[in-house]
Design a protein around this motif. Structure first.
Motif, mmCIF file in Angstrom:
data_model
loop_
_atom_site.group_PDB
_atom_site.id
_atom_site.type_symbol
_atom_site.label_atom_id
_atom_site.label_comp_id
_atom_site.label_asym_id
_atom_site.label_seq_id
_atom_site.Cartn_x
_atom_site.Cartn_y
_atom_site.Cartn_z
ATOM 1 N N ASP A 55 0.807 -1.223 0.000
ATOM 2 C CA ASP A 55 0.000 0.000 0.000
ATOM 3 C C ASP A 55 0.843 1.278 0.000
ATOM 4 N N GLY A 56 2.165 1.151 0.077
ATOM 5 C CA GLY A 56 3.045 2.308 0.012
ATOM 6 C C GLY A 56 3.044 3.159 1.273
ATOM 7 N N GLU A 57 2.478 2.652 2.352
ATOM 8 C CA GLU A 57 2.420 3.410 3.596
ATOM 9 C C GLU A 57 3.810 3.526 4.216
ATOM 10 N N VAL A 58 4.098 4.724 4.721
ATOM 11 C CA VAL A 58 5.346 4.995 5.426
ATOM 12 C C VAL A 58 4.971 5.603 6.767
ATOM 13 N N TYR A 59 5.627 5.162 7.828
ATOM 14 C CA TYR A 59 5.395 5.705 9.157
ATOM 15 C C TYR A 59 6.460 6.758 9.447
ATOM 16 N N LEU A 60 6.046 7.913 9.923
ATOM 17 C CA LEU A 60 6.972 8.965 10.319
ATOM 18 C C LEU A 60 6.864 9.183 11.824
ATOM 19 N N TYR A 61 8.015 9.273 12.482
ATOM 20 C CA TYR A 61 8.086 9.513 13.921
ATOM 21 C C TYR A 61 9.176 10.526 14.206
ATOM 22 N N ARG A 62 9.076 11.173 15.352
ATOM 23 C CA ARG A 62 10.204 11.942 15.855
ATOM 24 C C ARG A 62 11.287 10.942 16.240
ATOM 25 N N TYR A 63 12.554 11.339 16.050
ATOM 26 C CA TYR A 63 13.679 10.458 16.340
ATOM 27 C C TYR A 63 14.611 11.161 17.313
ATOM 28 N N PHE A 64 15.020 10.453 18.339
ATOM 29 C CA PHE A 64 15.922 10.989 19.366
ATOM 30 C C PHE A 64 17.030 9.980 19.636
ATOM 31 N N GLU A 65 18.181 10.493 20.054
ATOM 32 C CA GLU A 65 19.262 9.647 20.575
ATOM 33 C C GLU A 65 19.682 10.217 21.914
ATOM 34 N N ASP A 66 19.896 9.329 22.894
ATOM 35 C CA ASP A 66 20.369 9.795 24.195
ATOM 36 C C ASP A 66 21.877 10.027 24.151
ATOM 37 N N ASN A 70 21.749 5.796 22.086
ATOM 38 C CA ASN A 70 20.629 4.863 22.016
ATOM 39 C C ASN A 70 19.409 5.564 21.418
ATOM 40 N N PRO A 71 18.821 4.979 20.379
ATOM 41 C CA PRO A 71 17.704 5.640 19.703
ATOM 42 C C PRO A 71 16.374 5.445 20.433
ATOM 43 N N SER A 72 15.468 6.412 20.228
ATOM 44 C CA SER A 72 14.091 6.267 20.673
ATOM 45 C C SER A 72 13.199 7.053 19.715
ATOM 46 N N LEU A 73 11.931 6.679 19.682
ATOM 47 C CA LEU A 73 10.966 7.313 18.795
ATOM 48 C C LEU A 73 9.903 8.012 19.616
ATOM 49 N N GLY A 74 9.338 9.059 19.050
ATOM 50 C CA GLY A 74 8.240 9.767 19.681
ATOM 51 C C GLY A 74 7.182 10.081 18.645
ATOM 52 N N ASN A 75 5.957 10.185 19.097
ATOM 53 C CA ASN A 75 4.873 10.518 18.179
ATOM 54 C C ASN A 75 4.978 11.965 17.726
ATOM 55 N N ILE A 76 4.565 12.215 16.510
ATOM 56 C CA ILE A 76 4.451 13.571 16.001
ATOM 57 C C ILE A 76 3.187 14.156 16.616
ATOM 58 N N GLU A 77 3.308 15.349 17.174
ATOM 59 C CA GLU A 77 2.285 15.895 18.053
ATOM 60 C C GLU A 77 1.103 16.581 17.376
ATOM 61 N N GLN A 82 2.993 16.879 11.344
ATOM 62 C CA GLN A 82 2.920 15.691 10.491
ATOM 63 C C GLN A 82 3.023 16.081 9.014
ATOM 64 N N GLU A 83 2.293 17.119 8.637
ATOM 65 C CA GLU A 83 2.311 17.570 7.247
ATOM 66 C C GLU A 83 3.691 18.089 6.843
ATOM 67 N N ALA A 84 4.327 18.862 7.731
ATOM 68 C CA ALA A 84 5.665 19.383 7.439
ATOM 69 C C ALA A 84 6.680 18.250 7.306
ATOM 70 N N ALA A 85 6.619 17.267 8.199
ATOM 71 C CA ALA A 85 7.541 16.123 8.134
ATOM 72 C C ALA A 85 7.286 15.309 6.861
ATOM 73 N N ALA A 86 6.028 15.106 6.505
ATOM 74 C CA ALA A 86 5.696 14.357 5.282
ATOM 75 C C ALA A 86 6.192 15.106 4.047
ATOM 76 N N ASP A 87 6.042 16.434 4.032
ATOM 77 C CA ASP A 87 6.535 17.228 2.901
ATOM 78 C C ASP A 87 8.047 17.114 2.782
ATOM 79 N N ARG A 88 8.752 17.180 3.914
ATOM 80 C CA ARG A 88 10.220 17.069 3.884
ATOM 81 C C ARG A 88 10.640 15.677 3.432
ATOM 82 N N PHE A 89 9.929 14.642 3.867
ATOM 83 C CA PHE A 89 10.242 13.290 3.423
ATOM 84 C C PHE A 89 10.033 13.175 1.912
ATOM 85 N N ASP A 90 8.954 13.747 1.386
ATOM 86 C CA ASP A 90 8.713 13.732 -0.062
ATOM 87 C C ASP A 90 9.839 14.433 -0.819
ATOM 88 N N GLU A 91 10.322 15.555 -0.264
ATOM 89 C CA GLU A 91 11.456 16.246 -0.872
ATOM 90 C C GLU A 91 12.682 15.346 -0.887
#
Length: 103
Positions: A55-66, A70-77, A82-91
């Motif tokens: 289906d071409g679905e891609v999941y976008l999350y905030r990404y952090f490293e301590d 060590n990586p961790s993910l956070g929800n986009i608030e 979400q729209e800005a992150a999706a636009d940047r990913f498309d770019e």
């Protein structure tokens, strides 16, 4: 890690997401990119046989490293974030496609 670049051997870099519904989803990391000082990660969900979802679905999350890397993910608030992150990913996708055409 260099931002806005395709990860080396990205097919080998996987992450398992534990979704709110209790389901675990195996994903391939596509890239990590920066937008306005925040890092984001793009994940491609795989089916139960380890194949890319059709289906071409891609999941976008905030990404952090301590401090130790060590990586961790956070929800986009917000929808705007979400729209800005999706636009940047498309770019980023367009940049990768352009580089492949040149290359």
């Amino acid at each position: 890690m260099a931002k806005n670049e395709q990860l080396p051997d990205e097919e080998d870099i996987m992450v398992t997401l534990n979704l709110d519904n209790g389901q675990d989803v195996e994903c391939r990391i596509i890239t990590i990119f920066e937008l306005e000082g925040q890092d984001y990660i793009a994940l491609l969900p795989l089916d139960e046989k380890g194949r890319e979802s059709s289906d071409g679905e891609v999941y976008l999350y905030r990404y952090f490293e301590d401090e130790e890397g060590n990586p961790s993910l956070g929800n986009i608030e917000s929808d705007d974030e979400q729209e800005a992150a999706a636009d940047r990913f498309d770019e980023w996708l367009d940049e990768v496609e352009f580089e492949e055409m040149k290359g």
